[in-house]
Motif scaffolding. Structure first.
Motif, short mmCIF file in Angstrom:
data_model
loop_
_atom_site.label_atom_id
_atom_site.label_comp_id
_atom_site.label_asym_id
_atom_site.label_seq_id
_atom_site.Cartn_x
_atom_site.Cartn_y
_atom_site.Cartn_z
N MET A 48 0.81 -1.14 0.01
CA MET A 48 -0.09 0.19 0.09
C MET A 48 0.72 1.07 -0.23
SD MET A 48 -2.91 1.50 2.99
CE MET A 48 -3.58 -0.15 3.21
N GLU A 49 0.32 2.26 -0.75
CA GLU A 49 1.34 3.34 -0.77
C GLU A 49 1.00 4.51 0.09
OE1 GLU A 49 1.62 6.91 -4.01
OE2 GLU A 49 1.21 5.15 -5.01
N CYS A 50 1.72 5.07 0.90
CA CYS A 50 1.56 5.96 1.73
C CYS A 50 1.06 7.35 1.19
CB CYS A 50 2.94 6.29 2.68
SG CYS A 50 2.39 7.65 4.15
N ARG A 51 -0.05 7.95 1.79
CA ARG A 51 -0.39 9.27 1.14
C ARG A 51 0.02 10.27 2.14
NH1 ARG A 51 -6.42 7.53 0.54
NH2 ARG A 51 -5.78 5.23 0.35
N LYS A 52 0.99 10.47 2.54
CA LYS A 52 1.45 11.58 3.52
C LYS A 52 1.26 12.81 3.20
CE LYS A 52 5.59 13.02 6.29
NZ LYS A 52 6.89 13.06 6.63
N ASP A 53 1.18 13.38 1.96
CA ASP A 53 0.79 14.56 1.54
C ASP A 53 -0.59 14.85 1.95
OD1 ASP A 53 3.24 15.39 0.91
OD2 ASP A 53 3.23 14.87 -1.29
N GLN A 54 -1.46 13.94 1.49
CA GLN A 54 -3.01 13.96 1.81
C GLN A 54 -3.23 13.83 3.20
OE1 GLN A 54 -5.17 10.85 -0.38
NE2 GLN A 54 -7.11 11.94 0.06
N ASN A 55 -2.59 13.06 4.01
CA ASN A 55 -2.88 12.98 5.34
C ASN A 55 -2.27 14.34 6.15
OD1 ASN A 55 -3.65 10.34 4.74
ND2 ASN A 55 -1.59 9.57 5.24
N MET A 56 -1.41 14.82 5.79
CA MET A 56 -1.18 16.03 6.18
C MET A 56 -2.49 17.09 6.25
SD MET A 56 1.84 15.79 7.72
CE MET A 56 2.37 17.54 8.12
N THR A 57 -3.05 17.22 5.31
CA THR A 57 -4.26 18.16 5.54
C THR A 57 -5.19 17.97 6.69
OG1 THR A 57 -5.59 16.84 3.88
CG2 THR A 57 -4.04 18.43 2.86
N ARG A 58 -5.10 16.65 7.27
CA ARG A 58 -6.05 16.41 8.21
C ARG A 58 -5.25 16.11 9.58
NH1 ARG A 58 -7.59 12.82 3.85
NH2 ARG A 58 -6.80 11.17 5.04
N CYS A 59 -3.98 16.18 9.58
CA CYS A 59 -3.29 15.78 10.77
C CYS A 59 -3.21 17.01 11.70
CB CYS A 59 -1.92 15.40 10.48
SG CYS A 59 -0.89 14.95 11.87
N ASN A 60 -3.89 16.87 12.72
CA ASN A 60 -3.84 18.09 13.67
C ASN A 60 -2.76 17.99 14.85
OD1 ASN A 60 -5.19 16.16 15.22
ND2 ASN A 60 -6.72 17.50 16.13
N CYS A 61 -1.79 17.15 14.78
CA CYS A 61 -0.72 16.95 15.70
C CYS A 61 -0.09 18.23 15.80
CB CYS A 61 0.13 15.76 15.44
SG CYS A 61 1.24 15.50 16.42
N THR A 62 0.08 18.73 17.08
CA THR A 62 1.04 19.95 17.41
C THR A 62 2.39 19.83 18.02
OG1 THR A 62 -0.32 20.16 19.74
CG2 THR A 62 -1.23 21.44 17.68
N TYR A 63 2.62 18.55 18.12
CA TYR A 63 4.00 18.14 18.51
C TYR A 63 4.93 18.23 17.29
CZ TYR A 63 7.70 15.64 20.86
OH TYR A 63 8.96 15.21 21.40
N ASP A 64 5.68 19.30 17.23
CA ASP A 64 6.46 19.65 16.15
C ASP A 64 7.57 18.65 15.55
OD1 ASP A 64 4.99 21.98 15.48
OD2 ASP A 64 6.27 23.32 16.59
N PRO A 65 8.35 18.19 16.45
CA PRO A 65 9.37 17.32 16.17
C PRO A 65 8.86 15.74 15.84
CG PRO A 65 9.46 17.55 18.69
CD PRO A 65 8.51 18.50 18.21
N CYS A 66 7.60 15.67 15.89
CA CYS A 66 7.05 14.40 15.50
C CYS A 66 7.62 13.84 14.24
CB CYS A 66 5.65 14.33 15.51
SG CYS A 66 5.01 12.66 15.17
N SER A 67 8.18 12.61 14.17
CA SER A 67 8.43 12.05 12.85
C SER A 67 7.55 11.08 12.24
CB SER A 67 9.98 11.15 13.05
OG SER A 67 9.51 10.21 13.90
N ARG A 68 6.37 11.18 12.62
CA ARG A 68 5.28 10.25 12.36
C ARG A 68 4.16 11.20 11.45
NH1 ARG A 68 7.48 8.18 16.55
NH2 ARG A 68 6.43 9.57 17.91
N LYS A 69 4.32 12.32 11.65
CA LYS A 69 3.11 13.21 11.23
C LYS A 69 2.97 12.84 9.55
CE LYS A 69 3.34 17.42 13.62
NZ LYS A 69 3.56 18.86 13.67
N GLY A 70 1.52 12.46 9.48
CA GLY A 70 1.09 12.14 8.04
C GLY A 70 1.39 10.58 7.70
#
Length: 67
Positions: free
Chosen positions: A1-23
């Motif tokens: 399965m292909e990761c849709r990180k860019d698309q996921n980032m539009t819905r990610c509300n995580c405010t923890y800036d150094p998180c490497s798992r965003k999106g």
């Protein structure tokens, strides 16, 4: 399965800036469930900013009609 990180980032509300798992939802979910938590996207923005991602916090929000 292909990761849709860019698309996921539009819905990610995580405010923890150094998180490497965003999106990267599968890694985020695995990380938080291993810690007996839910990811920030399960919480309203005001609750997410508290960094209390516990099941108990989620249940209190549901019981209070905030989710």
């Amino acid at each position: 399965m292909e990761c849709r990180k860019d698309q996921n980032m539009t819905r990610c509300n995580c405010t923890y800036d150094p998180c490497s798992r965003k999106g990267i939802c599968c890694e985020c979910l695995e990380y938080h469930l291993r810690s007996r938590e839910l990811p920030g996207c399960c919480f309203p923005d005001t609750a997410e900013r508290t960094y209390d991602r516990s099941f108990d916090h989620f249940a209190r929000l549901v019981a209070g009609g905030k989710i």
